[in-house]
Design a protein around this motif. Structure first.
Motif, short mmCIF file in Angstrom:
data_model
loop_
_atom_site.label_atom_id
_atom_site.label_comp_id
_atom_site.label_asym_id
_atom_site.label_seq_id
_atom_site.Cartn_x
_atom_site.Cartn_y
_atom_site.Cartn_z
N LEU A 91 26.22 -38.76 15.67
CA LEU A 91 27.39 -39.54 15.28
C LEU A 91 26.95 -40.63 14.32
O LEU A 91 25.89 -41.24 14.50
CB LEU A 91 28.04 -40.20 16.51
CG LEU A 91 29.10 -41.29 16.23
CD1 LEU A 91 30.39 -40.67 15.74
CD2 LEU A 91 29.35 -42.14 17.46
N SER B 62 33.95 -42.70 10.20
CA SER B 62 33.29 -42.07 11.33
C SER B 62 33.15 -40.58 11.07
O SER B 62 34.06 -39.94 10.55
CB SER B 62 34.09 -42.29 12.62
OG SER B 62 33.58 -41.52 13.69
N LYS B 63 32.00 -40.03 11.43
CA LYS B 63 31.81 -38.58 11.31
C LYS B 63 30.82 -38.12 12.38
O LYS B 63 29.70 -38.62 12.47
CB LYS B 63 31.27 -38.21 9.93
CG LYS B 63 31.17 -36.71 9.70
CD LYS B 63 32.55 -36.09 9.58
CE LYS B 63 32.50 -34.57 9.60
NZ LYS B 63 32.16 -34.03 10.95
N ILE B 64 31.25 -37.16 13.17
CA ILE B 64 30.38 -36.57 14.18
C ILE B 64 29.64 -35.38 13.58
O ILE B 64 29.99 -34.85 12.53
CB ILE B 64 31.16 -36.13 15.43
CG1 ILE B 64 32.10 -34.97 15.08
CG2 ILE B 64 31.91 -37.28 16.06
CD1 ILE B 64 32.64 -34.23 16.29
N GLY B 65 28.59 -34.97 14.29
CA GLY B 65 27.87 -33.75 13.94
C GLY B 65 27.49 -33.03 15.21
O GLY B 65 27.49 -33.61 16.30
N THR C 17 27.30 -34.77 10.05
CA THR C 17 27.50 -36.16 9.67
C THR C 17 27.25 -36.39 8.18
O THR C 17 27.73 -37.38 7.62
CB THR C 17 26.59 -37.11 10.47
OG1 THR C 17 25.23 -36.69 10.31
CG2 THR C 17 26.97 -37.11 11.94
N ASP D 158 36.58 -38.36 15.95
CA ASP D 158 36.68 -38.99 14.63
C ASP D 158 38.11 -39.44 14.35
O ASP D 158 38.33 -40.52 13.79
CB ASP D 158 36.22 -38.04 13.53
CG ASP D 158 34.71 -37.92 13.45
OD1 ASP D 158 34.02 -38.90 13.77
OD2 ASP D 158 34.22 -36.84 13.08
N ALA E 9 24.07 -45.16 13.72
CA ALA E 9 23.84 -43.72 13.84
C ALA E 9 23.25 -43.46 15.22
O ALA E 9 22.41 -44.24 15.70
CB ALA E 9 22.91 -43.23 12.76
#
Length: 319
Positions: free
Chosen positions: A251, A243-246, A49, A231, A262
């Motif tokens: 998220l 948006s960015k996942i990890g 993220t 995303d 978050a």
């Protein structure tokens, strides 16, 4: 310290079979806390993220890119589809480098059809196919343009990585006291969920280079993730959403007006992220009726090839 709360439940045959616990924080447009669930203030590792912050650090160092699509790829966790691989390779080639310069581990494409094609062509795991190759290619491009060494670009004391640490601390508002190594080999800095939400809010509300990173990702959501990825669906469905996942169920998201969130799923369950992401958007009053969001709002549980249950957000979990 607050214990993680039940966020997502698996229901099959009328039986609540299991629960994914997690923590979450939602911020109002002015940065104040709207909702806080579980432990949102202790350090955790945000995984991929923070790639937008790493991309911002590269720009601040002096990275010049002719196309902001390359910037989006530099903040990506891509599928390894042909378009992702080709663009990462092109970034390297423009700076006189090839796949051997990458220090991310070799891998196969995440996208199943691309992986099948890759293997059918006789290729094995490769560094360009690894989902972080875009970030690593951008890091190497930064080093070449600044005259920094490339062999040790992942060293935490390399000027590239010191800059990334400074940006993460600045945007999150947290002191970065814990550092480890991410799955791709790059330094990984621990911050809180609250700090992660503040970081994303800062990306969408700032001007200049921070906004450039956010705009590049929002303009090129497929490069940030790829086909059938959360995303891509989220940023395609909600105009202006970042948006960015990890990995490990992390998220982060931010809307154009500064509302941000978050989330961390405690058991690292990736399939729980989509339902929670859509529920966060609902809590913010966003329209989640699009086909892209309906597809990830509830995950079907199959039995004999047919839906027999569902993975969904626990009713009322986000207020």
């Amino acid at each position: 310290m607050n214990a993680p709360a039940p966020l997502v439940e698996l229901v099959r045959g009328g039986l609540r079979e299991g629960v994914h616990f997690g923590s979450a924080v939602l911020l109002e447009a002015d940065g104040s806390v709207r909702t806080e669930i579980g432990d949102a203030r202790s350090p955790m590792f945000p995984r991929s993220t923070v790639k937008p912050a790493q991309a911002l650090a590269m720009l601040r160092a002096g990275l010049e890119l002719p196309d902001d699509a390359d910037l989006a790829l530099g903040a990506s966790s891509h599928n390894g589809e042909p378009g992702h691989v080709a663009r990462a390779a092109a970034v390297l080639a423009r700076h006189g480098l090839d796949e051997d310069a990458l220090r991310c581990p070799p891998d196969l494409p995440m996208h199943e059809p691309s992986r099948e094609s890759w293997l059918a062509g006789g290729a094995g795991p490769g560094r360009l196919a690894m989902n972080c190759s875009g970030k690593h290619a951008a890091m190497l491009a930064t080093c070449r343009q600044l005259g920094w060494s490339t062999a040790d670009y992942l060293d935490p004391e390399h000027p590239l990585q010191r800059g990334a640490r400074e940006v993460v601390a600045e945007l999150s508002g947290d002191r970065v006291e814990l550092t480890t190594v991410d799955g791709c080999g790059a330094p990984l800095f621990a911050i809180s969920l609250l700090g992660l939400a503040r970081l994303f809010r800062g990306l969408v509300t700032a001007d200049g280079q921070a906004r450039r990173v956010a705009d590049a990702m929002r303009e090129h959501p497929w490069l940030v993730a790829g086909t059938d990825r959360d995303d891509t669906a989220l940023m395609t469905a909600i105009p202006g959403l970042l948006s960015k996942i990890g990995a490990e169920g992390v998220l982060a998201m931010a809307l154009p007006d500064g509302r941000a969130a978050a989330v961390k799923i405690s058991d690292g369950a990736s399939r729980a992220r989509g339902p929670v992401a859509v529920e966060v958007l609902r809590a913010f009053g966003e329209d989640t009726a699009s086909p892209e969001l309906r597809a990830i709002a509830e995950q079907p549980v199959l039995g004999g090839g047919e839906p027999v249950g569902v993975l969904r957000v626990v009713p009322g979990a986000l207020g």
